[in-house]
Design a protein around this motif. Structure first.
Motif, short mmCIF file in Angstrom:
data_model
loop_
_atom_site.label_atom_id
_atom_site.label_comp_id
_atom_site.label_asym_id
_atom_site.label_seq_id
_atom_site.Cartn_x
_atom_site.Cartn_y
_atom_site.Cartn_z
N LEU A 142 18.41 -15.68 -27.71
CA LEU A 142 19.41 -14.75 -28.43
C LEU A 142 20.38 -14.18 -27.25
O LEU A 142 19.86 -13.61 -26.19
CB LEU A 142 18.49 -13.50 -28.82
CG LEU A 142 17.21 -14.09 -29.78
CD1 LEU A 142 16.35 -13.10 -29.98
CD2 LEU A 142 17.81 -14.42 -31.25
N ALA A 143 21.72 -14.51 -27.32
CA ALA A 143 22.39 -14.43 -26.45
C ALA A 143 23.65 -13.20 -26.89
O ALA A 143 23.42 -12.71 -28.10
CB ALA A 143 23.61 -15.45 -26.26
N ARG A 144 24.40 -12.84 -25.93
CA ARG A 144 25.21 -11.78 -26.30
C ARG A 144 26.28 -12.10 -27.44
O ARG A 144 26.83 -10.96 -27.95
CB ARG A 144 25.91 -10.90 -25.01
CG ARG A 144 24.77 -10.56 -24.03
CD ARG A 144 25.31 -10.31 -22.71
NE ARG A 144 24.30 -9.94 -21.72
CZ ARG A 144 23.22 -10.39 -21.14
NH1 ARG A 144 23.29 -11.96 -21.39
NH2 ARG A 144 22.60 -9.93 -20.41
N SER A 145 26.75 -13.25 -27.67
CA SER A 145 27.62 -13.86 -28.39
C SER A 145 27.25 -14.85 -29.23
O SER A 145 25.95 -15.40 -28.99
CB SER A 145 28.87 -14.46 -27.69
OG SER A 145 28.60 -15.77 -26.91
N GLY A 146 27.47 -14.91 -30.40
CA GLY A 146 27.07 -15.98 -31.35
C GLY A 146 27.05 -17.41 -31.00
O GLY A 146 26.15 -18.16 -31.13
N VAL B 135 19.15 -17.14 -21.39
CA VAL B 135 20.35 -17.31 -21.95
C VAL B 135 21.51 -17.50 -21.00
O VAL B 135 21.47 -17.10 -19.85
CB VAL B 135 20.51 -15.79 -22.34
CG1 VAL B 135 21.78 -15.35 -23.04
CG2 VAL B 135 19.34 -15.38 -23.28
N HIS C 27 24.05 -18.66 -28.69
CA HIS C 27 22.51 -18.55 -29.54
C HIS C 27 22.09 -19.90 -29.42
O HIS C 27 22.88 -20.96 -29.83
CB HIS C 27 22.62 -17.85 -31.04
CG HIS C 27 22.61 -16.33 -30.63
ND1 HIS C 27 23.53 -15.55 -30.24
CD2 HIS C 27 21.34 -15.46 -31.39
CE1 HIS C 27 23.25 -14.31 -30.48
NE2 HIS C 27 21.83 -14.30 -31.21
N TRP D 240 21.79 -6.67 -26.16
CA TRP D 240 20.38 -7.16 -25.69
C TRP D 240 20.45 -8.58 -25.91
O TRP D 240 20.81 -9.14 -26.86
CB TRP D 240 19.27 -6.56 -26.33
CG TRP D 240 17.82 -6.91 -26.01
CD1 TRP D 240 17.26 -6.37 -24.66
CD2 TRP D 240 17.14 -8.43 -26.35
NE1 TRP D 240 16.02 -7.13 -24.46
CE2 TRP D 240 16.18 -8.30 -25.42
CE3 TRP D 240 17.30 -9.32 -27.31
CZ2 TRP D 240 15.15 -9.44 -25.68
CZ3 TRP D 240 16.51 -10.09 -27.51
CH2 TRP D 240 15.27 -10.12 -26.61
N ALA D 241 20.07 -9.28 -24.75
CA ALA D 241 19.99 -10.69 -24.81
C ALA D 241 18.39 -11.00 -24.16
O ALA D 241 17.82 -10.44 -23.33
CB ALA D 241 21.20 -11.37 -23.81
N GLY D 242 17.99 -12.12 -24.85
CA GLY D 242 16.68 -12.57 -24.20
C GLY D 242 16.10 -13.88 -25.11
O GLY D 242 16.80 -14.46 -25.77
#
Lengths: 220, 220
Positions: A92-96, A170, A99, A182-184
């Motif tokens: 789950l990244a900060r931008s689509g 990520v 992902h 949030w990213a992770g």
């Protein structure tokens, strides 16, 4: 390191940083599961059918009924390809755009032959079953000749293969790390739950060691 | 009950007792996962590639780079088929022949078109991402025009489909129930583990509700 030779059919074009042709890594992907997607052309259209398999060295064993349309057609064509995939997590990244998923997938290309000799067929089926659950073959009743006769056992020889593995965190655009997003990773895995005995089980029969070993290996 | 019409392409020949054409049941199989095996003919050979998807009604959204060889080829052919499978358990019988797995699988056949309008593309991508994890789309930064431009978004319309579901216990030969062999099911399931924050996460950012809801739904 032993590698499959790259050719037009197995060379990975996209995401080459995730590609591997390493025989040992590909075997490890095959041994981590027992369901493959076997590819097939029916009436001119490509379809894929999930099938159980067993592996021993560079051989893959499949089986079905003697009337199995896909297997008989593949045996006639004498070649086969199969894809195996394990899903390991959501990325789950900060931008689509960034992902992704973590996964291990392998695609095999090879020749296929029908095993006709009874002993070879039984060996193939034993490999198939022990690949799914080691020890199971010796824990059940032996096959009747009539059962063996109506079972088709096909042996694939892996001629070439490739795999893709993503197992990192990520990767976002440099300027996005400062965002309030949030990213992770959310790890995903397939687990086994406690074995459920058949409700018609003869009294006094305990869950055997080979089943409990499987449960212990794959339980959460 | 709404059903897909049976035709040569989707009619299930083997294991008809496990077959269904029920739209609602097939939608439920599609909604229980987000990875499908997309089928493709490359150099005359059938292959299948695992891809993420989103579903909304009878539409399936896929995406990739504008250079994605498989998607561009499928878009040219204007048709596509895809298989989705969930493995639910090992069925361990008293004889080899009755070993099986519990599973839910669906195969879709349909037409495919390229979405060219920016708004339609973004809607397709939102469907894709919210199918994987509801709420994620609104939790990330919005797309840059340049990112949208280099993304290919394809919309499949499901024209017909079929599914197979096995969700019962062991079925052995009548005379085998008296054997001293253990039989039963080992349930298998895919679970999510606790989310792991990116190690470059900006300080003060907590795991958002949409991620925790996903974890709570799929944790063991």
């Amino acid at each position: 390191m032993k590698e499959y030779q790259k050719s037009k059919i197995n060379r990975i074009k996209r995401g080459q940083n995730r590609a591997t042709y390493d025989v040992e890594k590909i075997d490890a992907i095959l041994d981590a599961g027992f369901i493959g997607f076997v590819n097939y052309i029916f009436e001119g259209k490509p379809i894929s059918i999930p099938m159980g398999y067993g592996r021993k060295g560079n051989k893959i064993y499949l089986h079905g009924s003697q009337a199995n349309r896909m297997l008989t057609s593949l045996l006639k064509a004498k070649e086969i390809s199969m894809t195996v995939m394990h899903l390991d997590g959501l990325v789950l990244a900060r931008s689509g755009l960034h992902h992704s998923v973590n996964y291990r997938s392998a695609t095999l290309f090879g020749t296929l032959k029908n095993l006709e000799d009874d002993l070879a067929k039984e060996e193939g089926l034993k490999c198939f079953m022990d690949h799914m659950m080691p020890g199971r073959w010796d824990g059940i009743r032996s096959m009747h000749q009539e059962e063996l006769d109506r079972t088709l056992v096909a042996e694939m020889t892996i001629e070439t293969a490739s795999a893709k593995i993503r197992d990192v965190g990520v990767n976002d655009e440099p300027e996005d790390y400062n965002l309030d997003v949030w990213a992770g990773i959310v790890p995903l895995k397939q687990i086994a739950e406690y074995p459920v005995s058949d409700d018609q089980l003869k009294s006094g029969i305990k869950i055997p060691d080979h089943v409990m070993r499987y449960y212990e290996e794959y339980k959460y």
